[in-house]
Scaffold this motif. Structure first.
Motif, PDB file in Angstrom:
ATOM      1  N   MET A 177       0.869  -1.160   0.000  1.00 52.84           N
ATOM      2  CA  MET A 177       0.000   0.000   0.000  1.00 52.84           C
ATOM      3  C   MET A 177       0.914   1.219   0.000  1.00 52.84           C
ATOM      4  O   MET A 177       1.890   1.260   0.735  1.00 52.84           O
ATOM      5  CB  MET A 177      -0.833  -0.049   1.288  1.00 52.84           C
ATOM      6  N   LEU A 179       0.281   5.333  -0.081  1.00 52.84           N
ATOM      7  CA  LEU A 179      -0.773   6.340  -0.150  1.00 52.84           C
ATOM      8  C   LEU A 179      -0.367   7.498  -1.049  1.00 52.84           C
ATOM      9  O   LEU A 179       0.811   7.776  -1.266  1.00 52.84           O
ATOM     10  CB  LEU A 179      -1.129   6.831   1.258  1.00 52.84           C
ATOM     11  N   GLY A 180      -1.388   8.177  -1.561  1.00 50.11           N
ATOM     12  CA  GLY A 180      -1.200   9.199  -2.583  1.00 50.11           C
ATOM     13  C   GLY A 180      -0.195  10.272  -2.240  1.00 50.11           C
ATOM     14  O   GLY A 180       0.489  10.788  -3.132  1.00 50.11           O
ATOM     15  N   LEU A 193       1.621   4.545 -13.020  1.00 53.01           N
ATOM     16  CA  LEU A 193       0.315   4.812 -12.422  1.00 53.01           C
ATOM     17  C   LEU A 193       0.099   6.314 -12.342  1.00 53.01           C
ATOM     18  O   LEU A 193       1.059   7.087 -12.346  1.00 53.01           O
ATOM     19  CB  LEU A 193       0.259   4.220 -11.010  1.00 53.01           C
ATOM     20  N   PRO A 194      -1.167   6.747 -12.244  1.00 52.93           N
ATOM     21  CA  PRO A 194      -1.420   8.185 -12.113  1.00 52.93           C
ATOM     22  C   PRO A 194      -0.830   8.721 -10.808  1.00 52.93           C
ATOM     23  O   PRO A 194      -0.779   8.010  -9.802  1.00 52.93           O
ATOM     24  CB  PRO A 194      -2.954   8.270 -12.075  1.00 52.93           C
ATOM     25  N   GLY A 196      -0.615  10.704  -7.315  1.00 49.09           N
ATOM     26  CA  GLY A 196      -1.516  11.097  -6.237  1.00 49.09           C
ATOM     27  C   GLY A 196      -2.600  10.103  -5.864  1.00 49.09           C
ATOM     28  O   GLY A 196      -3.408  10.375  -4.990  1.00 49.09           O
ATOM     29  N   ILE A 197      -2.653   8.927  -6.527  1.00 46.29           N
ATOM     30  CA  ILE A 197      -3.681   7.963  -6.132  1.00 46.29           C
ATOM     31  C   ILE A 197      -3.124   7.040  -5.051  1.00 46.29           C
ATOM     32  O   ILE A 197      -1.919   6.906  -4.896  1.00 46.29           O
ATOM     33  CB  ILE A 197      -4.201   7.135  -7.323  1.00 46.29           C
ATOM     34  N   ASP A 198      -4.007   6.428  -4.284  1.00 44.38           N
ATOM     35  CA  ASP A 198      -3.577   5.450  -3.287  1.00 44.38           C
ATOM     36  C   ASP A 198      -3.298   4.132  -3.998  1.00 44.38           C
ATOM     37  O   ASP A 198      -4.198   3.555  -4.599  1.00 44.38           O
ATOM     38  CB  ASP A 198      -4.670   5.232  -2.231  1.00 44.38           C
ATOM     39  N   GLN A 199      -2.075   3.676  -3.920  1.00 42.29           N
ATOM     40  CA  GLN A 199      -1.726   2.470  -4.662  1.00 42.29           C
ATOM     41  C   GLN A 199      -1.937   1.221  -3.835  1.00 42.29           C
ATOM     42  O   GLN A 199      -1.428   1.109  -2.739  1.00 42.29           O
ATOM     43  CB  GLN A 199      -0.266   2.523  -5.089  1.00 42.29           C
ATOM     44  N   ARG A 200      -2.679   0.302  -4.411  1.00 44.93           N
ATOM     45  CA  ARG A 200      -2.848  -0.999  -3.779  1.00 44.93           C
ATOM     46  C   ARG A 200      -2.003  -1.979  -4.562  1.00 44.93           C
ATOM     47  O   ARG A 200      -2.263  -2.207  -5.741  1.00 44.93           O
ATOM     48  CB  ARG A 200      -4.312  -1.420  -3.848  1.00 44.93           C
ATOM     49  N   SER A 201      -0.978  -2.530  -3.968  1.00 42.20           N
ATOM     50  CA  SER A 201      -0.216  -3.565  -4.658  1.00 42.20           C
ATOM     51  C   SER A 201      -0.913  -4.893  -4.434  1.00 42.20           C
ATOM     52  O   SER A 201      -1.466  -5.138  -3.367  1.00 42.20           O
ATOM     53  CB  SER A 201       1.203  -3.665  -4.100  1.00 42.20           C
ATOM     54  N   ALA A 202      -0.824  -5.752  -5.452  1.00 43.50           N
ATOM     55  CA  ALA A 202      -1.482  -7.050  -5.343  1.00 43.50           C
ATOM     56  C   ALA A 202      -0.832  -7.885  -4.245  1.00 43.50           C
ATOM     57  O   ALA A 202       0.334  -7.689  -3.900  1.00 43.50           O
ATOM     58  CB  ALA A 202      -1.381  -7.773  -6.681  1.00 43.50           C
TER      59      ALA A 202
ATOM     60  N   MET B 143      -6.689  -5.041 -12.537  1.00 42.61           N
ATOM     61  CA  MET B 143      -5.656  -4.096 -12.113  1.00 42.61           C
ATOM     62  C   MET B 143      -4.833  -3.565 -13.298  1.00 42.61           C
ATOM     63  O   MET B 143      -3.668  -3.191 -13.133  1.00 42.61           O
ATOM     64  CB  MET B 143      -4.727  -4.715 -11.066  1.00 42.61           C
ATOM     65  N   TYR B 221      -9.671   5.245  -6.569  1.00 41.81           N
ATOM     66  CA  TYR B 221      -8.294   5.742  -6.646  1.00 41.81           C
ATOM     67  C   TYR B 221      -7.788   6.224  -5.284  1.00 41.81           C
ATOM     68  O   TYR B 221      -6.605   6.216  -5.021  1.00 41.81           O
ATOM     69  CB  TYR B 221      -8.173   6.868  -7.679  1.00 41.81           C
ATOM     70  N   ASN B 222      -8.694   6.706  -4.454  1.00 41.72           N
ATOM     71  CA  ASN B 222      -8.301   7.102  -3.105  1.00 41.72           C
ATOM     72  C   ASN B 222      -9.229   6.423  -2.114  1.00 41.72           C
ATOM     73  O   ASN B 222     -10.424   6.296  -2.367  1.00 41.72           O
ATOM     74  CB  ASN B 222      -8.332   8.626  -2.951  1.00 41.72           C
TER      75      ASN B 222
END
Lengths: 445, 231
Positions: A177, A179-180, A193-194, A196-202, B143, B221-222
């Motif tokens: 995880m 965060l943005g 990835l874009p 500022g988004i919160d990234q969820r890694s698999a 994803m 996204y957030n």
């Protein structure tokens, strides 16, 4: 003694052990926000740990080595099973995987400089390899993660070893995880990835699902890198006997076993504190798995999660590990939790020693941040020197203990050099309770 | 250019996958290569870096043409899981069907599958273009971060679950959309990309206008507590 009938004695305010101050504040926080708490670092609860073991040292029945004259070697070779080019480290303490993204580029460079100065390795993380860390790391382990962020075959070939990450101690079964706040343009670009988004890694790899697939995946990685690189498999400590057995069956050269004290950049507090095993309880069964397969010392075992000192390192090696890895301790060596930052920690609502909001990217030490101004506070050259100092001290401490036990190499430390201080530690490690020759289960319950 | 005209053959009845890959990965390798009797072996033609033309004459196992860079690989049969996984550039053309995770995490190049693709086609794709003449299985485009997935047939359950910025085009039916995936308006830019991809894949029987376009609703996204049930 007369008593005033109008004001009888009152009971003193009594705090609950069950509803302690942290529990109460967490209930209040949850009720106010409606979302679980996310933080960095590892578990904070008290757990059975290496402090529950002691070395016996030599005396009449064992012969010690002279502390300042007689050699106690520390080198280790990793990846001797299948790799054409095994890794040779001068000391069996390595830097664990931490991502560029979770850490600043300066912090990654400092880790590389420090590790290289003492002849050991450092490791990439979720997000790919930066030129800074490759350039400043004489030996660099490239993590191959479920997200495959920034994963490219050129970097794979540039690495000295490959670590297939199945899990980590802070969150076995969980993905990453980020965060943005920490997704800077550079981090976003590396991960495709874009911003500022919160990234969820698999949490699962995208193209293999079980140990039989893992065997084919490892073979593919070897085919792509000409069978040169050692292949590590990293697991969070949960079912170490079976996980180690299956990773060995899948063809791993090296197993990395990470206990629940291991840190994370950002994970749910409930996950950090309630999933996984303390590392002390996981080593014996991992070693047993290797011994049962006849591959102990041929498939090397790296142990991590709460390693802090040469004593912890020596105890892990005595239990059968070939090397240890540090993460949180390395960040502290770089300047995390420094009392010099007390005023800035206060602004973040915390104090030196308790700062764990690594996910926010506002680290005043410039380590767990992507803010250019904060990151610039960390001098990678000075940071590298601090890491090198700390790694040297850990090595010297382990040597001091090993010599006292009469060992001319750290790897000659053995379970017979240890005693347990608690019943729990004795049960978990099969190291007899101090003053006895007994551990729980010996002779049958 | 005699090297490119010369037929170079590796027969896996008499040679090994190790020899095959080290030969094709060698700096000296050029031109066209044919791999005979692949018989479902894994990791065929992986880690290539030169603009070779490689024909795998039969069925391929796991990870065929994995991490491909610049080579053009044709599989004259079916491909196992993870065909062209993490491809960076070049092309991979499967003349049969592909198993699960086709084109997983691939960052560039073109993957064309003449038959159907199994589950999780284009999982975590990061820039690749994938064109499937048949249908794709469940959780395809899971994803998916960027790139284009074109499906001339139908898509299975949970298409584009947890999608980021990849473009998904489906001509047939979609059994269901995954979390945060929605149908979007086909823009002129989308249409131009789709037309190019159909042309590159040699598909002339379906007009680009007959496809629908799917993408991320960007609601996940957030972290937001109101979306907790979708995570």
């Amino acid at each position: 003694m007369s008593q005033n009938k109008n004001s009888p004695p009152r009971t003193a305010p009594r705090f609950s052990a069950t509803f302690d101050v942290n529990t109460i504040s967490e209930i209040q926080r949850a009720a106010a926000t409606g979302i679980y708490d996310i933080r960095g670092a590892g578990t904070k609860r008290k757990l059975p740990h290496f402090d529950d073991l002691l070395f016996l040292g030599a005396s009449v029945s064992r012969y010690p080595l002279e502390g300042y004259r007689e050699r106690c070697d520390t080198d280790v070779v990793l990846g001797t099973r299948f790799a054409k080019k095994p890794i040779r480290l001068k000391t069996p303490v390595t830097i664990a995987g931490m991502s560029f993204g979770a850490l600043s580029a300066q912090a990654k460079e400092a880790l590389g400089r420090g590790a290289s100065a003492v002849g050991t390795s450092t490791t990439t993380g979720d997000g790919g390899m930066t030129p800074e860390e490759r350039g400043h790391s004489s030996t660099l382990v490239y993590q191959y993660l479920p997200s495959r962020y920034g994963m490219n075959p050129d970097d794979l070939r540039r690495a000295d070893a490959i670590e297939v990450v199945v899990g980590q101690g802070a969150k076995p079964g969980g993905g990453g995880m980020l965060l943005g706040q920490k997704i800077s343009p550079r981090v976003a670009k590396m991960r495709n990835l874009p911003e500022g988004i919160d990234q969820r890694s698999a949490c699962r790899h995208p193209d293999w699902t079980g140990p039989d697939d893992l065997e084919i995946k490892i073979e593919e990685l070897r085919e792509i890198t000409n069978w040169e690189k050692p292949i590590y498999v990293k697991v969070g400590a949960s079912r170490p006997y079976y996980d180690v057995s299956l990773a060995v069956k899948a063809g791993a050269d090296v197993i990395v076993l990470d206990g629940m004290q291991g840190g994370t950049a950002a994970t749910q507090e409930v996950f950090i504190e309630h999933v996984g095993l303390p590392i002390l309880s996981a080593i014996r069964s991992a070693v047993q798995a290797l011994q049962d397969l006849g591959l102990h010392r041929q498939v090397q075992l790296i142990v991590s999660g709460g390693i802090r000192s040469g004593a912890d390192m020596a105890k892990a090696l005595a239990l059968g590990a070939d090397a240890v890895a540090i993460g949180t301790a390395a960040l502290i060596a770089l300047g995390d939790q420094s009392p010099d930052l007390a005023a800035e920690y206060a602004k973040l609502g915390t104090v030196p020693g308790a700062y764990d909001d690594w996910q926010e990217g506002r680290d005043p030490a410039g380590i767990t941040t992507q803010d250019p101004e904060l990151a610039a506070r960390l001098d990678p050259i000075l940071g590298g020197r601090r890491i090198a100092n700390y790694l040297s001290v850990m090595t010297m401490e382990a040597q001091a203990i090993a010599r006292a036990c009469g060992k001319s190499h750290l790897h000659n430390l053995e379970p017979e050099d240890l005693v347990s201080l608690t019943m729990e530690a004795a049960a978990m490690t099969k190291i007899p309770l101090a003053g006895t020759d007994w551990y729980p289960g010996k002779g049958g319950f | 250019m005699s090297a490119t005209l010369e037929k170079q053959v590796i027969d896996l009845h008499t040679s090994t996958v190790r020899v095959l890959n080290s030969t094709l990965q060698s700096e000296d390798a050029t031109g066209a290569w044919t791999i005979l009797h692949p018989e479902g072996r894994h990791s065929l033609a992986v880690g290539l870096t030169a603009p070779l033309d490689v024909t795998i004459d039969g069925q391929a196992g796991y990870y065929a043409a994995g991490m491909n860079q610049r080579a053009n690989v044709v599989i004259k049969g079916n491909a196992g899981p993870g065909v062209a996984e993490n491809m960076m550039s070049g092309s991979v053309h499967v003349e049969g069907n592909a198993s699960m995770a086709a084109g997983a995490t691939a960052q560039g190049g073109l993957l064309v599958i003449d038959g159907d693709a199994g589950a999780r086609c284009g999982i975590s794709m990061k820039g690749v273009s994938i064109v499937v003449r048949g249908s794709v299985g469940h959780m395809s485009g899971f994803m998916a971060q960027s790139g284009n997935l074109v499906v001339c047939g139908d898509a299975g359950e949970a298409l584009g679950d947890s999608l980021y910025e990849a473009r998904l085009f489906v001509r047939g039916t979609v059994k269901s959309l995954g979390a945060d995936c929605e149908e979007k308006k086909m823009t002129d830019e989308d249409l131009a990309i789709l037309k190019d991809l159909l042309k590159e894949a040699g598909i002339t029987d379906y007009p680009a206008e007959s496809f629908r376009r799917y993408g991320s609703a960007r609601r996940l996204y957030n972290f937001n507590v109101d979306n907790a049930s979708a995570y």
